[in-house]
Design a protein around this motif. Structure first.
Motif, PDB file in Angstrom:
ATOM      1  N   LYS A  48      60.208   0.902  50.493  1.00 43.61           N
ATOM      2  CA  LYS A  48      59.384   1.439  49.424  1.00 43.61           C
ATOM      3  C   LYS A  48      59.509   2.963  49.397  1.00 43.61           C
ATOM      4  CE  LYS A  48      55.230   1.735  52.277  1.00 43.61           C
ATOM      5  NZ  LYS A  48      53.881   1.231  52.524  1.00 43.61           N
ATOM      6  N   PRO A  49      59.617   3.561  48.221  1.00 46.54           N
ATOM      7  CA  PRO A  49      59.716   5.021  48.149  1.00 46.54           C
ATOM      8  C   PRO A  49      58.376   5.681  48.469  1.00 46.54           C
ATOM      9  CG  PRO A  49      59.681   4.064  45.946  1.00 46.54           C
ATOM     10  CD  PRO A  49      59.725   2.913  46.907  1.00 46.54           C
ATOM     11  N   GLN A  50      58.431   6.729  49.269  1.00 46.14           N
ATOM     12  CA  GLN A  50      57.236   7.481  49.634  1.00 46.14           C
ATOM     13  C   GLN A  50      57.520   8.971  49.498  1.00 46.14           C
ATOM     14  OE1 GLN A  50      56.875   5.503  53.595  1.00 46.14           O
ATOM     15  NE2 GLN A  50      54.718   5.327  53.075  1.00 46.14           N
ATOM     16  N   THR A  51      56.450   9.713  49.214  1.00 44.87           N
ATOM     17  CA  THR A  51      56.548  11.160  49.088  1.00 44.87           C
ATOM     18  C   THR A  51      55.551  11.812  50.032  1.00 44.87           C
ATOM     19  OG1 THR A  51      57.168  10.945  46.755  1.00 44.87           O
ATOM     20  CG2 THR A  51      56.415  13.110  47.495  1.00 44.87           C
ATOM     21  N   ALA A  52      56.016  12.811  50.756  1.00 48.11           N
ATOM     22  CA  ALA A  52      55.148  13.566  51.665  1.00 48.11           C
ATOM     23  C   ALA A  52      54.773  14.891  51.024  1.00 48.11           C
ATOM     24  CB  ALA A  52      55.849  13.796  52.992  1.00 48.11           C
ATOM     25  N   TYR A  53      53.509  15.259  51.094  1.00 46.99           N
ATOM     26  CA  TYR A  53      53.020  16.522  50.548  1.00 46.99           C
ATOM     27  C   TYR A  53      52.550  17.410  51.701  1.00 46.99           C
ATOM     28  CZ  TYR A  53      53.201  14.123  46.085  1.00 46.99           C
ATOM     29  OH  TYR A  53      53.643  13.435  44.976  1.00 46.99           O
ATOM     30  N   LYS A  71      60.447  15.434  57.410  1.00 51.62           N
ATOM     31  CA  LYS A  71      60.903  16.774  57.804  1.00 51.62           C
ATOM     32  C   LYS A  71      60.061  17.792  57.054  1.00 51.62           C
ATOM     33  CE  LYS A  71      63.847  19.759  59.689  1.00 51.62           C
ATOM     34  NZ  LYS A  71      63.075  20.980  59.395  1.00 51.62           N
ATOM     35  N   ARG A  72      59.297  18.568  57.801  1.00 52.49           N
ATOM     36  CA  ARG A  72      58.433  19.540  57.140  1.00 52.49           C
ATOM     37  C   ARG A  72      59.281  20.654  56.517  1.00 52.49           C
ATOM     38  NH1 ARG A  72      56.826  20.480  62.649  1.00 52.49           N
ATOM     39  NH2 ARG A  72      57.957  22.283  63.484  1.00 52.49           N
ATOM     40  N   PRO A  73      58.780  21.254  55.470  1.00 49.90           N
ATOM     41  CA  PRO A  73      59.510  22.360  54.829  1.00 49.90           C
ATOM     42  C   PRO A  73      59.661  23.549  55.778  1.00 49.90           C
ATOM     43  CG  PRO A  73      57.765  21.514  53.409  1.00 49.90           C
ATOM     44  CD  PRO A  73      57.552  20.900  54.752  1.00 49.90           C
ATOM     45  N   ASP A  74      60.604  24.424  55.456  1.00 49.42           N
ATOM     46  CA  ASP A  74      60.771  25.643  56.238  1.00 49.42           C
ATOM     47  C   ASP A  74      59.518  26.509  56.148  1.00 49.42           C
ATOM     48  OD1 ASP A  74      63.326  24.869  56.902  1.00 49.42           O
ATOM     49  OD2 ASP A  74      64.266  25.993  55.252  1.00 49.42           O
ATOM     50  N   ASN A  75      59.278  27.277  57.187  1.00 57.10           N
ATOM     51  CA  ASN A  75      58.140  28.206  57.227  1.00 57.10           C
ATOM     52  C   ASN A  75      56.810  27.490  56.990  1.00 57.10           C
ATOM     53  OD1 ASN A  75      59.939  30.460  57.540  1.00 57.10           O
ATOM     54  ND2 ASN A  75      60.380  30.295  55.340  1.00 57.10           N
ATOM     55  N   CYS A  76      56.676  26.326  57.623  1.00 55.42           N
ATOM     56  CA  CYS A  76      55.451  25.537  57.439  1.00 55.42           C
ATOM     57  C   CYS A  76      54.753  25.278  58.764  1.00 55.42           C
ATOM     58  CB  CYS A  76      55.786  24.222  56.734  1.00 55.42           C
ATOM     59  SG  CYS A  76      54.358  23.521  55.867  1.00 55.42           S
ATOM     60  N   GLN A  78      53.568  24.414  62.444  1.00 60.63           N
ATOM     61  CA  GLN A  78      53.844  23.317  63.367  1.00 60.63           C
ATOM     62  C   GLN A  78      53.195  22.024  62.904  1.00 60.63           C
ATOM     63  OE1 GLN A  78      55.953  23.593  66.053  1.00 60.63           O
ATOM     64  NE2 GLN A  78      56.377  25.594  65.127  1.00 60.63           N
ATOM     65  N   LEU A  79      53.154  21.818  61.604  1.00 62.82           N
ATOM     66  CA  LEU A  79      52.567  20.581  61.084  1.00 62.82           C
ATOM     67  C   LEU A  79      53.334  19.375  61.613  1.00 62.82           C
ATOM     68  CD1 LEU A  79      51.850  21.556  57.373  1.00 62.82           C
ATOM     69  CD2 LEU A  79      50.242  21.473  59.280  1.00 62.82           C
ATOM     70  N   PRO A  80      52.657  18.233  61.796  1.00 63.45           N
ATOM     71  CA  PRO A  80      53.314  17.050  62.373  1.00 63.45           C
ATOM     72  C   PRO A  80      54.505  16.572  61.541  1.00 63.45           C
ATOM     73  CG  PRO A  80      50.929  16.774  62.298  1.00 63.45           C
ATOM     74  CD  PRO A  80      51.227  18.009  61.509  1.00 63.45           C
ATOM     75  N   GLU A  81      55.514  16.054  62.243  1.00 60.18           N
ATOM     76  CA  GLU A  81      56.679  15.428  61.611  1.00 60.18           C
ATOM     77  C   GLU A  81      56.785  13.986  62.121  1.00 60.18           C
ATOM     78  OE1 GLU A  81      60.120  18.581  60.812  1.00 60.18           O
ATOM     79  OE2 GLU A  81      59.516  18.589  62.914  1.00 60.18           O
ATOM     80  N   PRO A  82      55.885  13.123  61.703  1.00 54.78           N
ATOM     81  CA  PRO A  82      55.824  11.775  62.285  1.00 54.78           C
ATOM     82  C   PRO A  82      56.997  10.887  61.872  1.00 54.78           C
ATOM     83  CG  PRO A  82      54.332  11.951  60.433  1.00 54.78           C
ATOM     84  CD  PRO A  82      54.849  13.339  60.688  1.00 54.78           C
ATOM     85  N   GLN A  83      57.305   9.930  62.734  1.00 51.61           N
ATOM     86  CA  GLN A  83      58.225   8.854  62.408  1.00 51.61           C
ATOM     87  C   GLN A  83      57.362   7.689  61.960  1.00 51.61           C
ATOM     88  OE1 GLN A  83      61.591   9.043  62.679  1.00 51.61           O
ATOM     89  NE2 GLN A  83      61.986   6.964  61.939  1.00 51.61           N
TER      90      GLN A  83
END
Length: 364
Positions: A48-53, A71-76, A78-83
């Motif tokens: 299923k397609p998902q979008t992260a904000y 994958k968090r955006p650059d210069n963002c 240490q926000l979590p990057e969960p699998q």
């Protein structure tokens, strides 16, 4: 200058002052992972397609979820990057036997740093914040939401721990507390101001950020409110004698909670059984064990009904993990919510102990 221009200038100045007074960390938030609107009827759960904000420097960014990875955006920061994982959104059994090691805690309320320190010091997680409890079971008896300012950090950490525990042959039982029920149902009185920015930039109320169309929302909606492990029953608030009068089973109650969490309070109160379960003497609000008029004889009837020897609860704050009625009731809300320290309950081969914040352990 016209009155309208003066008003606009005043509003702009006020907004700039507000942003300037905000801690820098509050301008970073997320991720919030949503199912994309146009989902094919033939799409499976895994494709299923998902979008992260993401909110980075007070600006909204988005990214497409690929292969369940974020994958968090650059210069963002240490926000979590969960699998992401669909396996941990499956409804699991609510009763277990033959579990040798159990750790339990409650009422984290967004205090991520205290949680991490406590679990590291007690060697439940390793130096990299990964599961280190082997085939043991962890129980969190609710109230991760509200009050504190690191709610999403806590949620994504526990989400990952859930996944890691299963992979190690263990289990993480995240139980729903009254504050999970409040937020998901739109009662936002205790939401920290940090999350106002996300609601503003995404044009969604805080409960919508954890709706049934979100990854965290789906994960939470798969969880139980009560779980029985060996001879111990766990829940957020407590079991009142009213439960016995109604003849409810654990499985019946868990299904009713899952089916109805997220409904507004006004709707739940119209149904007599749901009004009991979600409020008053229900298992996420009850505080009767801590009142002078509650007797051990009443407790023994409750224990016999569930065929257990102990009930473990959060919700009612203590200075430490506390045993009542010769440890028949164990209170594990050790005031982590205050953001200074906390304790956890350890059960190892039927021996009960307090896990202290500094890593020491004491018999309960």
């Amino acid at each position: 200058m016209t009155k309208s221009l003066l008003l606009a200038a005043s509003l702009l100045t006020a907004t700039m002052q507000l942003q300037a007074s905000e801690p820098l960390a509050y301008q970073f938030d997320g991720p919030y992972v949503f199912d994309s609107p146009a989902i094919s009827k033939t799409a499976t759960q895994t494709d299923k397609p998902q979008t992260a904000y993401w909110i980075c420097n007070a600006k909204l960014h988005s990214s497409v979820v690929s292969n369940n990875s974020l994958k968090r955006p650059d210069n963002c920061g240490q926000l979590p990057e969960p699998q992401l994982s669909d396996a941990i959104k499956q409804v699991m059994p609510d009763s277990y036997r033959g579990v040798n090691n159990v750790v339990a805690l409650s009422d984290v309320h967004g205090q991520y740093d205290v949680l991490i320190s406590l679990l590291k010091n007690q060697k439940i997680i390793d130096a990299d914040n990964n599961w280190a409890f082997g085939d043991g079971h962890m129980v969190i008896t609710g109230d991760m939401f509200d009050r504190g300012d690191k709610i999403n950090e806590v949620l994504w950490f526990v989400y990952q721990l859930d996944k890691q525990a299963k992979a190690a042959g263990g289990m993480l039982h995240l139980l729903m507390g009254n504050h999970e029920q409040m937020v998901l149902g739109g009662d936002l009185r205790y939401v920290h101001e940090r999350y106002d920015l996300a609601s503003e930039l995404m044009a969604k109320s805080n409960d919508e950020l954890y709706g049934a169309d979100t990854e965290i929302g789906q994960w939470l909606r798969s969880k139980h409110t009560l779980v029985k492990i060996n001879d111990v029953l766990y829940m957020h608030g407590g079991i009142s004698s009213e439960w016995l009068d109604r003849g409810l089973t654990i499985a019946q109650a868990n299904k009713l909670f899952r089916d109805n969490i997220g409904k507004p309070k006004s709707e739940l109160k119209q149904d007599e059984l749901l009004n009991f379960l979600f409020y008053g003497n229900g298992p996420t609000w009850y505080r009767g064990y801590f009142k002078d008029n509650f007797t051990e004889a009443e407790l023994d009837k409750i224990l016999a009904y569930f065929k257990v020897n102990h009930i473990t609860v959060g919700h009612t704050s203590q200075k430490q993990v506390l045993g009542l009625f010769n440890n028949k009731v164990i209170a594990i809300d050790s005031s982590i919510k205050l953001g200074k320290q906390g304790e956890l309950l350890l059960i190892e081969n039927n021996q009960f102990s307090r896990g202290l914040f500094d890593g020491a352990r004491k018999p309960l």
